[in-house]
Write a protein that holds these residues in place. Structure first.
Motif, short mmCIF file in Angstrom:
data_model
loop_
_atom_site.label_atom_id
_atom_site.label_comp_id
_atom_site.label_asym_id
_atom_site.label_seq_id
_atom_site.Cartn_x
_atom_site.Cartn_y
_atom_site.Cartn_z
N ALA A 19 0.85 -1.12 -0.08
CA ALA A 19 0.04 -0.22 0.02
C ALA A 19 0.82 1.41 -0.04
N CYS A 20 2.16 1.11 0.41
CA CYS A 20 2.92 2.25 0.39
C CYS A 20 3.16 2.77 -1.05
N GLU A 21 3.42 1.68 -1.98
CA GLU A 21 3.59 1.97 -3.42
C GLU A 21 2.04 2.86 -4.17
N LEU A 22 1.16 2.25 -3.35
CA LEU A 22 -0.34 2.59 -4.05
C LEU A 22 -0.23 4.38 -3.39
N LEU A 23 0.18 4.56 -2.27
CA LEU A 23 -0.01 5.88 -1.58
C LEU A 23 0.99 6.86 -2.24
N ARG A 24 2.06 6.30 -2.76
CA ARG A 24 2.85 7.33 -3.38
C ARG A 24 2.44 7.62 -4.76
N ALA A 25 1.66 6.38 -5.32
CA ALA A 25 1.07 6.71 -6.84
C ALA A 25 0.10 7.72 -6.78
N LEU A 26 -0.76 7.87 -5.79
CA LEU A 26 -2.00 8.67 -5.71
C LEU A 26 -1.39 10.09 -5.31
N THR A 27 -0.29 10.27 -4.15
CA THR A 27 0.03 11.59 -3.99
C THR A 27 0.90 12.25 -5.06
N GLU A 28 1.59 11.41 -5.84
CA GLU A 28 2.52 11.94 -6.93
C GLU A 28 1.76 12.43 -8.09
N SER A 29 0.35 11.74 -8.03
CA SER A 29 -0.50 12.34 -9.25
C SER A 29 -1.49 13.45 -8.70
N GLY A 30 -1.28 14.01 -7.51
CA GLY A 30 -2.12 15.02 -7.31
C GLY A 30 -3.25 14.96 -6.46
N HIS A 31 -3.28 13.77 -5.85
CA HIS A 31 -4.62 13.25 -4.80
C HIS A 31 -4.09 13.68 -3.40
N ASP A 32 -5.07 14.41 -2.78
CA ASP A 32 -5.01 14.68 -1.27
C ASP A 32 -5.12 13.35 -0.37
N VAL A 33 -4.31 12.53 0.05
CA VAL A 33 -4.42 11.41 0.80
C VAL A 33 -4.50 11.34 2.06
N GLY A 160 -5.66 -14.90 -4.28
CA GLY A 160 -5.55 -14.27 -2.88
C GLY A 160 -4.59 -13.10 -2.67
N ARG A 161 -3.91 -13.11 -3.75
CA ARG A 161 -2.61 -12.22 -3.82
C ARG A 161 -3.26 -10.63 -4.07
N LEU A 162 -2.62 -9.50 -3.33
CA LEU A 162 -2.99 -8.15 -3.63
C LEU A 162 -2.72 -7.93 -5.03
N PRO A 163 -3.64 -7.24 -5.80
CA PRO A 163 -3.30 -6.84 -7.23
C PRO A 163 -2.17 -5.84 -7.04
N GLU A 164 -1.32 -5.88 -8.28
CA GLU A 164 -0.37 -4.87 -8.21
C GLU A 164 -0.73 -3.16 -8.02
N PRO A 165 0.02 -2.63 -7.18
CA PRO A 165 -0.57 -1.29 -6.64
C PRO A 165 -0.89 -0.44 -8.01
N VAL A 166 -0.03 -0.67 -9.09
CA VAL A 166 -0.24 0.42 -10.21
C VAL A 166 -1.59 0.05 -10.82
#
Length: 405
Positions: A19-33, A160-166
């Motif tokens: 989820a750290c990678e997902l968080l970085r993708a969200l913040t770097e694309s301009g989302h307020d997380v 059951g594996r988490l989908p890739e964060p991207v």
């Protein structure tokens, strides 16, 4: 415009680190997380990491900053809530309306789209309790992605594996783009084919084409974002699996035909975005074909492959299903691109035909596309150049309109 406000919920599973990678993708694309981990999640990733990556303090309890009433405010003000990973425990608590921590309280007060990306062992995902909880959440409009298949904790392997964060990020981006109109395909099963088939000549050579699979994968992602159950028949594509999609990998046109026909039997819609090879060699050499000493080239006899689009248009598993074809055309002395496309639409018997002008190699491998969507009712919709995701949603708009008549 203000940045989209996203609540990222993190449940207590080993996949929390992703989820750290997902968080970085969200913040770097301009989302307020704002990150809302459960107490269990902090056993895997500490609060300092979430604060550093989001730029905000992290709380887990309803008693933190009580004067701001976070257990109500966060859900009320969010444009999107995404939970990744969503454990079996979190899914159960959400399905039953529990409000025993800040994350489940936020889910109860959210009136925005909610996306959940499950991650757990296969046995937990397949347990009747989890199946029922997921069905309940989906009935309420929650987009619960299908987990991926692969390596799990320890030596276990399975679904059951988490989908890739991207790919979770891409699903979130598309849900945000559509706003409240996110589930017009909910409860529908759709089949999408993508890529280009390859017909072997010998152990090292094949006949193929330049299809990258980008448009088919964009269609699969868009359908997931609209709530559909998606089967993606992928022919020789190296792209990462879209989150929430069942991927069936094939190589030849015959393999693609078998996979599509099988999946289409109970499907509401089939979109044939793949580029099947029209011909295959009559004989395939068991050894590499060598150059002749006299410089003569070998003769290769070809036979026509099955016409998959015509077959599924003619022999539909469901009479009310919608079949969409693609036509990569160039104009010639016999007619224009649209002339050839209209003839193909009539010949194939599909409901919609997406026409690409591929003169000069346009479209293949490009992130953008433009097309004309022809309907069997005589309609024609021009789609100006834009992303392949944009075109995908236009196609699903047409499909959804026909399914909901």
């Amino acid at each position: 415009m203000s940045s989209p406000r996203v609540v990222l919920g993190v449940a207590g599973g080993i996949a929390a680190y992703k989820a750290c990678e997902l968080l970085r993708a969200l913040t770097e694309s301009g989302h307020d997380v704002t990150v809302v981990p459960t107490e269990a999640a902090l056993n895997f990733v500490g609060a300092a990491t979430w604060s550093a990556l989001s730029g905000k303090p992290v709380h887990t309890g309803v008693w933190d900053d009580v004067h701001e009433v976070p257990h109500v405010r966060l859900g009320q003000s969010a444009d999107l809530v995404v939970v990744a990973p969503a454990t079996a425990d979190l899914l159960a608590r959400a399905a039953h309306g529990r409000a025993d921590d800040l994350l489940t309280s936020t889910l109860l007060t959210a009136r925005c789209p909610v996306v959940m990306a499950p991650a757990m062992h296969t046995e937990m995902w397949e347990h009747p309790a989890t199946v029922a909880n997921v069905a309940t959440l989906r009935e309420r409009g929650v987009l619960v992605l299908e987990p991926a298949e692969g390596r799990l904790t320890g030596v276990d392997t399975g679904k059951g594996r988490l989908p890739e964060p991207v790919e979770i990020f891409e699903a979130c981006r598309q849900v945000l783009a559509r706003g409240s109109d996110v589930d017009d395909l909910r409860g529908r099963h759709v089949v999408v084919s993508a890529g280009g088939t390859r017909e072997p000549l010998d152990p090292v050579r094949f006949l193929g084409n330049r299809s990258s699979g980008l448009q088919g994968y964009a269609l699969a992602r868009a359908a997931v974002a609209r709530g559909a159950e998606v089967t993606l028949v992928s022919a020789n594509v190296t792209l990462p699996d879209p989150a929430g999609v069942k991927v069936v990998r094939v190589g030849t046109t015959s393999e693609l035909r078998d996979a599509v026909v099988s999946a289409a039997a109970a499907a509401d819609a089939v979109v044939m975005a793949a580029a099947p090879a029209d011909f295959r060699p009559v004989d395939v050499s068991d050894s590499k074909i060598k150059k002749a000493d006299d410089g003569t080239a070998p003769t290769i006899d070809l036979v026509q492959n099955p016409d998959v689009l015509a077959e599924i248009s003619r022999e539909r598993g469901r009479a009310d299903s919608v079949v969409v074809g693609f036509a990569a055309e160039t104009g010639d002395d016999a007619g224009s691109v649209l002339d050839h496309a209209r003839a193909k639409l009539a010949r194939k018997g599909c409901d919609l035909l997406v026409v690409n002008d591929v003169s000069g190699g346009a479209v293949f491998g490009s992130p953008d596309n433009q097309a004309v969507v022809l309907g069997s009712d005589g309609s024609a919709t021009e789609v100006p150049r834009g992303t392949k995701a944009d075109l995908a949603h236009v196609i699903w708009d047409h499909v959804a309109a026909r399914l909901n008549r």
